[in-house]
Design a protein around this motif. Sequence first.
Motif: not given
Lengths: 410, 210
Positions: B46, B78-79, B84, B86, B147
């Motif tokens: 995180n 971040r985008g 990421i 998950f 994604r």
Amino acid sequence: MNLIKLSWKYLTFRPMSTGLNVLLLALGLAIITVLLLMQDQLEKKMNQDAAGIDLVVGAKGSPLQLILSGVYHIDFPTGNIPLAEAQKLTRNRLVKQSIPLALGDNYQGFRIVGTNLDYLELYSTEFESGDSWKEAFDVVLGAGVAKKIGLKVGDEFLGSHGISEGSHDHDANYFKVTGVLKPKGNVVDRLILTSIESVWATHEEEEEEESSSHVPSEITLHGLPQSEEPKEITTLLIQYRNPMAAIQLPRQVNAGTSMQAASPSFEMSRLFEILGVGISLLRGLAFVLIGISGLGIFIALYNSLKERKYDLAILRAIGAARFQLLQLIFLEGIMLTFIGAVLGILLGHSFLAVLVSQQESGVMVSLNPWIFLKSELWIVIYALTVGILASVIPAIAAYQTSIAKQLTKA
Amino acid sequence: MLLSTKNLSFSHPRQQAIHFPDIQLTSGESLLILGKSGSGKTTLLNLLGGLAQPATGEILIDKVSLSDLKGQKLDLFRGQHIGIVFQKPHLITALTVFENLQLANFFSKKKNDQLMQLLKDLGLADKSKSSVLTLSEGEAQRVSIARALANQPKLILADEPTSSLDDDATQKVIDLLKEQAEKIGAGLIIVTHDQRVKNHISNFIEVKSS
């Protein structure tokens, strides 16, 4: 993909909840739309129909009834007045103009009104075809009447006794159509107009039964008809000569004669006062519906938010800003209420259209359900405000979603 | 150097602070972060993804210090640069598979006409128009990988991507991640307690809560 498309996807993802809320809102707004339309058009029509008429004189009874029957041709008349007394009144110096009306017959529910040509001038009517009456039993049809019963210049018909449909026909004399009026959107549209003598003649034959056809040789085109015999008319529409008349004339009539005088504007405002209770009740109901739908939208957004906390966290994780999540929730509320508003307005107009099409004759017929008012824009704005208010709390909750906490809760 | 951290620590409210070992990673390189459950591995992930703020220390990604970025800028960074994956797929259920990928492009303001190719690479080409509700768990996992890759990030972070998979599937997922990371020249960090993953990626650090 953009925010609008995304909110749309979310809305259509739960069609039941979205549909219910849209429907609730639309119903509330439809009631308000109908009220607005009726209020606007009826009031306009009422004022239009009563324009130029300061006082209505008729038989004693309810003054409201006198106005409704004499000006708007809705209610039954209070009775008849002696021609002699009416004539005396027209000679009063406070009276500028007076138009006599004689009621008593109908054709397929449309009233046959005996009057003179001043009545046509009062409403500044124009002829679609033909001309005004010249002889006894000549009639002129209002646009609405001609359209509904399909008569044209040259056609003949038999009137029925009484001012509403269903009683026996007079079988002696045929009325002959000599003219059809252009539609004006006022009371004349739904009347059949003729001379006073024609109305008298049909009734005298009823009474005398046997006597050979008795057609009056002359008819009165202006002013009151003269007659040696004691005749009656139903109402007298009076225009004042000066403001003083408004104070003196009604008192003179009501106290000094067997007739009564009523003022259209006074009686109509009294009527709206009485109806006002019903209208505010209906309006109250509409606001309750809108309130409930607002609450429904709030609950729907709030509940879906609980399920969507992950979604929101994910959106943040893939680059969405807090502000965009705020927009997303607001957009949903706004889209929902916008659809509700448009649907509600359409529903309101269609509802009025159905209401109008159900009526055969009467005031409602002349309403146009597809007139759009500026105040309907306010309905949209009002609905959007409900949508925004309902979205505030869910949107703030979305704004404050902590990504890390949400995603690691698993 | 793609990623470097220094003196990172994080403290949950009313708990002792966790100190993390420093990390150095270059583009195209893979790294495992190992540790027992509850050791703070996910917390470290995180921090690296800018999803949480460290108590002390600094994170540099492509010479940009994460602590310098705030609010919208951090979200956008971040985008655009971090993908990421998950522990659970967490797909947007109201959308189709392809729309889920497009959404990532929209929010990061990036254009990617390779999305269909990406789905093909992950064996999801015929699912592109399906609702994500119809996917199997494995497919959903692969969509969530797609994604993460949709914005062609510089750094890919994966949180326990194999915890619920069998040996074969584990190998496939790890291969997939490595392959795709290499293809776009991204650094890959996988957080796991799964010892099987060690067979595929040798480079690792361990997080121990003291």
